[in-house]
Design a protein around this motif. Structure first.
Motif, PDB file in Angstrom:
ATOM      1  N   LEU A 176     -20.423   0.904 -17.788  1.00 42.30           N
ATOM      2  CA  LEU A 176     -20.453  -0.160 -18.888  1.00 42.30           C
ATOM      3  C   LEU A 176     -20.485   0.660 -20.295  1.00 42.30           C
ATOM      4  O   LEU A 176     -19.731  -0.201 -21.186  1.00 42.30           O
ATOM      5  CB  LEU A 176     -22.279  -0.188 -18.782  1.00 42.30           C
ATOM      6  CG  LEU A 176     -22.545  -1.425 -17.751  1.00 42.30           C
ATOM      7  CD1 LEU A 176     -24.110  -1.453 -17.662  1.00 42.30           C
ATOM      8  CD2 LEU A 176     -22.130  -2.415 -18.072  1.00 42.30           C
ATOM      9  N   LYS A 177     -20.442   1.780 -20.579  1.00 44.68           N
ATOM     10  CA  LYS A 177     -20.136   2.626 -21.866  1.00 44.68           C
ATOM     11  C   LYS A 177     -18.623   2.510 -22.323  1.00 44.68           C
ATOM     12  O   LYS A 177     -18.229   2.053 -23.118  1.00 44.68           O
ATOM     13  CB  LYS A 177     -20.656   3.743 -21.897  1.00 44.68           C
ATOM     14  CG  LYS A 177     -22.185   4.150 -22.299  1.00 44.68           C
ATOM     15  CD  LYS A 177     -22.527   5.599 -22.102  1.00 44.68           C
ATOM     16  CE  LYS A 177     -23.955   5.869 -22.126  1.00 44.68           C
ATOM     17  NZ  LYS A 177     -24.261   7.208 -22.255  1.00 44.68           N
ATOM     18  N   SER A 178     -17.900   2.583 -20.901  1.00 45.65           N
ATOM     19  CA  SER A 178     -16.465   2.591 -21.099  1.00 45.65           C
ATOM     20  C   SER A 178     -15.988   1.327 -21.445  1.00 45.65           C
ATOM     21  O   SER A 178     -15.188   0.940 -22.249  1.00 45.65           O
ATOM     22  CB  SER A 178     -15.915   3.053 -19.997  1.00 45.65           C
ATOM     23  OG  SER A 178     -14.419   2.502 -19.527  1.00 45.65           O
ATOM     24  N   LEU A 179     -16.743   0.257 -20.563  1.00 44.92           N
ATOM     25  CA  LEU A 179     -16.278  -1.230 -20.996  1.00 44.92           C
ATOM     26  C   LEU A 179     -16.698  -1.538 -22.576  1.00 44.92           C
ATOM     27  O   LEU A 179     -15.734  -2.489 -22.938  1.00 44.92           O
ATOM     28  CB  LEU A 179     -17.184  -1.937 -20.100  1.00 44.92           C
ATOM     29  CG  LEU A 179     -16.750  -3.560 -19.976  1.00 44.92           C
ATOM     30  CD1 LEU A 179     -15.341  -3.999 -19.740  1.00 44.92           C
ATOM     31  CD2 LEU A 179     -17.712  -4.305 -18.838  1.00 44.92           C
ATOM     32  N   THR A 180     -17.584  -1.107 -22.785  1.00 44.52           N
ATOM     33  CA  THR A 180     -18.135  -1.356 -24.303  1.00 44.52           C
ATOM     34  C   THR A 180     -17.055  -0.969 -25.066  1.00 44.52           C
ATOM     35  O   THR A 180     -16.721  -1.545 -26.160  1.00 44.52           O
ATOM     36  CB  THR A 180     -19.650  -0.502 -24.676  1.00 44.52           C
ATOM     37  OG1 THR A 180     -20.590  -1.134 -23.551  1.00 44.52           O
ATOM     38  CG2 THR A 180     -20.033  -1.198 -26.080  1.00 44.52           C
ATOM     39  N   SER A 181     -16.621   0.398 -25.010  1.00 45.53           N
ATOM     40  CA  SER A 181     -15.670   0.824 -25.905  1.00 45.53           C
ATOM     41  C   SER A 181     -14.131   0.040 -26.013  1.00 45.53           C
ATOM     42  O   SER A 181     -13.653  -0.051 -26.965  1.00 45.53           O
ATOM     43  CB  SER A 181     -15.211   2.364 -25.467  1.00 45.53           C
ATOM     44  OG  SER A 181     -16.214   3.265 -25.501  1.00 45.53           O
ATOM     45  N   ASP A 182     -13.925  -0.487 -24.737  1.00 43.65           N
ATOM     46  CA  ASP A 182     -12.805  -1.381 -24.691  1.00 43.65           C
ATOM     47  C   ASP A 182     -12.988  -2.488 -25.394  1.00 43.65           C
ATOM     48  O   ASP A 182     -11.925  -3.251 -26.183  1.00 43.65           O
ATOM     49  CB  ASP A 182     -12.490  -1.756 -23.243  1.00 43.65           C
ATOM     50  CG  ASP A 182     -11.919  -0.405 -22.407  1.00 43.65           C
ATOM     51  OD1 ASP A 182     -11.805   0.681 -22.963  1.00 43.65           O
ATOM     52  OD2 ASP A 182     -12.025  -0.550 -21.189  1.00 43.65           O
ATOM     53  N   ILE A 183     -14.158  -3.091 -25.299  1.00 43.38           N
ATOM     54  CA  ILE A 183     -14.511  -4.378 -26.132  1.00 43.38           C
ATOM     55  C   ILE A 183     -14.497  -4.173 -27.500  1.00 43.38           C
ATOM     56  O   ILE A 183     -14.005  -4.852 -28.355  1.00 43.38           O
ATOM     57  CB  ILE A 183     -15.700  -4.924 -25.360  1.00 43.38           C
ATOM     58  CG1 ILE A 183     -15.813  -5.444 -23.954  1.00 43.38           C
ATOM     59  CG2 ILE A 183     -16.255  -6.299 -25.980  1.00 43.38           C
ATOM     60  CD1 ILE A 183     -16.908  -5.623 -23.375  1.00 43.38           C
ATOM     61  N   LYS A 184     -14.955  -3.025 -27.910  1.00 44.63           N
ATOM     62  CA  LYS A 184     -15.129  -2.731 -29.342  1.00 44.63           C
ATOM     63  C   LYS A 184     -13.565  -2.498 -29.988  1.00 44.63           C
ATOM     64  O   LYS A 184     -13.425  -3.155 -30.963  1.00 44.63           O
ATOM     65  CB  LYS A 184     -15.530  -1.124 -29.297  1.00 44.63           C
ATOM     66  CG  LYS A 184     -16.900  -1.178 -30.199  1.00 44.63           C
ATOM     67  CD  LYS A 184     -17.559   0.272 -30.492  1.00 44.63           C
ATOM     68  CE  LYS A 184     -19.025   0.176 -30.857  1.00 44.63           C
ATOM     69  NZ  LYS A 184     -19.488   1.355 -31.107  1.00 44.63           N
ATOM     70  N   LEU A 185     -12.571  -2.177 -29.231  1.00 45.95           N
ATOM     71  CA  LEU A 185     -11.082  -2.211 -29.638  1.00 45.95           C
ATOM     72  C   LEU A 185     -10.765  -3.474 -29.656  1.00 45.95           C
ATOM     73  O   LEU A 185      -9.840  -3.841 -30.594  1.00 45.95           O
ATOM     74  CB  LEU A 185     -10.384  -1.053 -28.510  1.00 45.95           C
ATOM     75  CG  LEU A 185     -10.412   0.277 -28.789  1.00 45.95           C
ATOM     76  CD1 LEU A 185      -9.404   0.941 -27.887  1.00 45.95           C
ATOM     77  CD2 LEU A 185      -9.809   0.421 -30.115  1.00 45.95           C
ATOM     78  N   ALA A 186     -10.978  -4.049 -28.751  1.00 48.81           N
ATOM     79  CA  ALA A 186     -10.588  -5.626 -28.468  1.00 48.81           C
ATOM     80  C   ALA A 186     -11.014  -6.645 -29.725  1.00 48.81           C
ATOM     81  O   ALA A 186     -10.461  -7.644 -29.990  1.00 48.81           O
ATOM     82  CB  ALA A 186     -10.670  -6.344 -27.350  1.00 48.81           C
ATOM     83  N   THR A 187     -12.083  -6.273 -30.275  1.00 47.51           N
ATOM     84  CA  THR A 187     -12.833  -7.025 -31.038  1.00 47.51           C
ATOM     85  C   THR A 187     -13.033  -6.192 -32.554  1.00 47.51           C
ATOM     86  O   THR A 187     -14.149  -6.454 -33.262  1.00 47.51           O
ATOM     87  CB  THR A 187     -14.326  -7.430 -30.803  1.00 47.51           C
ATOM     88  OG1 THR A 187     -15.021  -6.265 -30.534  1.00 47.51           O
ATOM     89  CG2 THR A 187     -14.326  -8.240 -29.463  1.00 47.51           C
ATOM     90  N   GLN A 188     -11.963  -5.276 -32.831  1.00 45.46           N
ATOM     91  CA  GLN A 188     -12.271  -4.432 -33.964  1.00 45.46           C
ATOM     92  C   GLN A 188     -12.405  -5.174 -35.333  1.00 45.46           C
ATOM     93  O   GLN A 188     -12.853  -4.726 -36.487  1.00 45.46           O
ATOM     94  CB  GLN A 188     -11.389  -3.275 -34.172  1.00 45.46           C
ATOM     95  CG  GLN A 188      -9.982  -3.762 -33.765  1.00 45.46           C
ATOM     96  CD  GLN A 188      -9.126  -2.367 -33.799  1.00 45.46           C
ATOM     97  OE1 GLN A 188      -9.614  -1.347 -34.118  1.00 45.46           O
ATOM     98  NE2 GLN A 188      -7.690  -2.708 -33.412  1.00 45.46           N
ATOM     99  N   ASN A 189     -11.750  -6.316 -35.310  1.00 49.78           N
ATOM    100  CA  ASN A 189     -11.815  -7.119 -36.622  1.00 49.78           C
ATOM    101  C   ASN A 189     -12.681  -8.028 -36.639  1.00 49.78           C
ATOM    102  O   ASN A 189     -13.001  -8.878 -37.639  1.00 49.78           O
ATOM    103  CB  ASN A 189     -10.329  -8.060 -36.767  1.00 49.78           C
ATOM    104  CG  ASN A 189      -9.081  -6.899 -36.851  1.00 49.78           C
ATOM    105  OD1 ASN A 189      -9.236  -5.914 -37.506  1.00 49.78           O
ATOM    106  ND2 ASN A 189      -8.107  -7.300 -36.060  1.00 49.78           N
ATOM    107  N   ASN A 190     -13.746  -8.200 -35.829  1.00 51.18           N
ATOM    108  CA  ASN A 190     -14.984  -9.143 -35.589  1.00 51.18           C
ATOM    109  C   ASN A 190     -15.905  -8.398 -36.279  1.00 51.18           C
ATOM    110  O   ASN A 190     -16.596  -7.607 -35.336  1.00 51.18           O
ATOM    111  CB  ASN A 190     -14.771  -9.968 -34.389  1.00 51.18           C
ATOM    112  CG  ASN A 190     -15.758 -11.015 -34.398  1.00 51.18           C
ATOM    113  OD1 ASN A 190     -16.951 -11.045 -35.040  1.00 51.18           O
ATOM    114  ND2 ASN A 190     -15.345 -12.205 -33.977  1.00 51.18           N
ATOM    115  N   LEU A 191     -16.601  -8.670 -37.241  1.00 52.03           N
ATOM    116  CA  LEU A 191     -17.885  -8.032 -37.571  1.00 52.03           C
ATOM    117  C   LEU A 191     -18.990  -8.103 -36.894  1.00 52.03           C
ATOM    118  O   LEU A 191     -19.636  -7.219 -36.485  1.00 52.03           O
ATOM    119  CB  LEU A 191     -18.211  -8.338 -39.363  1.00 52.03           C
ATOM    120  CG  LEU A 191     -17.146  -7.574 -40.176  1.00 52.03           C
ATOM    121  CD1 LEU A 191     -17.349  -7.858 -41.331  1.00 52.03           C
ATOM    122  CD2 LEU A 191     -17.314  -6.034 -40.031  1.00 52.03           C
TER     123      LEU A 191
END
Lengths: 270, 116
Positions: free
Chosen positions: A184-199
């Motif tokens: 889940l932590k790894s998935l969170t990091s991936d989602i962070k990257l995919a949504t980096q422009n969304n505050l």
């Protein structure tokens, strides 16, 4: 004539197609964990030994009742033989359980290698003890020998087995939880990257570590319960049900995190 | 032959003997003891209901009220897996598989008192 032969040859020729690209582009299937298959084997063996024990135990109860009713030398000898068989079958069941549990620990060992290996060694020692006891049981000559063996050997070691197996179960379930948490932590990091422009998404993701901590605390609480001596005399106070409550709590948090991430991905990732 | 004359203003002189004024009904408890008990219970229940509504719950001093332990249940938010972007679908599926894997392997039920 030649034209006729060429035409005939052409009719029987099969067209050669290019290799289907979609087949080669197929993603490789994930390799199954070998510990799962190995555990299934040992679990089958355990089930078989348990069935044998149940048969031997019923026979022992039957012979015991007959001896209580008639009290002859023959019935006493039959009861003694049935006792030895039941003791042997019980040892085999315990040993098969210990082996299956030790192998089962391999599934998620990588998340907590040191502690897991320590318990695998501990379980291995208890397996050897069970194996040795079968030789001793064979050499028991009378009921006095049996009682002495129970008091000196079986009771103290049985308590150790109970504590070790319950601890190993908690450790195993904790390892599973921590493995899922890492995913889940790894998935969170991936989602962070995919949504980096969304505050908004970034803000929501930054609150996830609080939930990770809740999972970790619950697993630690479960493990703490295993660290105290759980038996006094011949009584074993099973801590597993209480530890299981903490494990269930941690599993609940994992599902919450997963659902939060799903909702977040659906909303903010296109 | 004398003619009977009826004076409609005076009951007493009504030769037919019928009463014209209605008699006043008074409430009286039924004589059946079972009905009396029923009415009694009904009244008691009504009083208790009113009392329970009026008096707020009070904690008794010194009495320890055991707090129920809150164990979070796994709440499933209905999320359609097909809605998840393809890049994350596999990872979510793997996690779901791991969550579904039950690791219960209970200790065998054995009799430790064999031979005693």
């Amino acid at each position: 004539m030649l034209w006729f032969l060429v035409l005939l040859f052409g009719l029987f020729l099969k067209p050669v197609y290019a290799q289907d690209a979609s087949v080669s582009a197929k993603p490789p299937t994930p390799t199954p964990n070998p510990a799962i298959a190995l555990f299934a084997q040992y679990q089958n063996d355990y089930n078989y030994q348990r069935d044998l024990y149940q048969q031997a135990y019923l026979e022992y109860l039957n012979k015991k009742n007959i001896y209580t009713k008639y009290g002859t030398i023959t019935t006493q000898q039959e009861k003694f033989d049935a006792t030895k068989k039941a003791l042997s079958a019980r040892n085999n069941t315990l040993r098969a359980y210990l082996i299956a549990l030790r192998v089962d620990l391999d599934k998620y060992r990588s998340v907590n290698t040191t502690e897991t290996e320590k318990f695998q060694i501990e379980l291995g020692k208890l397996e050897s003890w069970c194996l040795e006891q079968n030789l001793i049981i064979d050499s028991l000559n009378n009921e006095e020998d049996v009682k002495k063996w129970i008091g000196d050997q079986f009771v103290p070691n049985f308590m150790t087995i109970r504590q070790a197996t319950a601890t190993a179960l908690v450790l195993h379930e904790n390892n599973q939880i921590l493995t899922i948490l890492n995913s889940l932590k790894s998935l969170t990091s991936d989602i962070k990257l995919a949504t980096q422009n969304n505050l908004t998404a970034q803000s929501l993701l930054s609150s996830m570590p609080i939930k990770y901590d809740l999972v970790t605390i619950s697993t630690q609480n479960a493990y703490t319960l295993t660290q105290t001596k759980q038996y006094s005399g011949n009584q074993f106070n099973d801590f597993y049900p209480n530890a299981k409550k903490e494990i269930t709590k941690a599993q609940g948090y994992l599902v919450e995190i997963q659902n939060s991430l799903k909702s977040l991905v659906n909303k903010y990732v296109n | 032959m004398a003619e009977i004359i009826q004076n409609i203003d005076q009951d007493q002189s009504n030769p037919l003997g019928t009463k014209t004024t209605p008699s006043l009904k008074t409430f009286s408890l039924p004589k059946n003891p079972k009905v009396k008990i029923l009415i009694g219970f009904g009244a008691l229940i009504l009083i208790l209901l009113i009392v329970s509504l009026i008096i707020p719950q009070k904690k008794l001093p010194g009495k320890i009220v055991s707090k129920p332990t809150i164990v979070p249940k796994t709440t499933s938010i209905p999320v359609d897996n097909n809605q998840i972007p393809t890049q994350f679908q596999e990872k979510f599926q793997n996690i779901q598989q791991q969550l579904n894997q039950k690791e219960d392997f209970p200790f065998p039920v054995i009799d430790p008192d064999i031979g005693l």
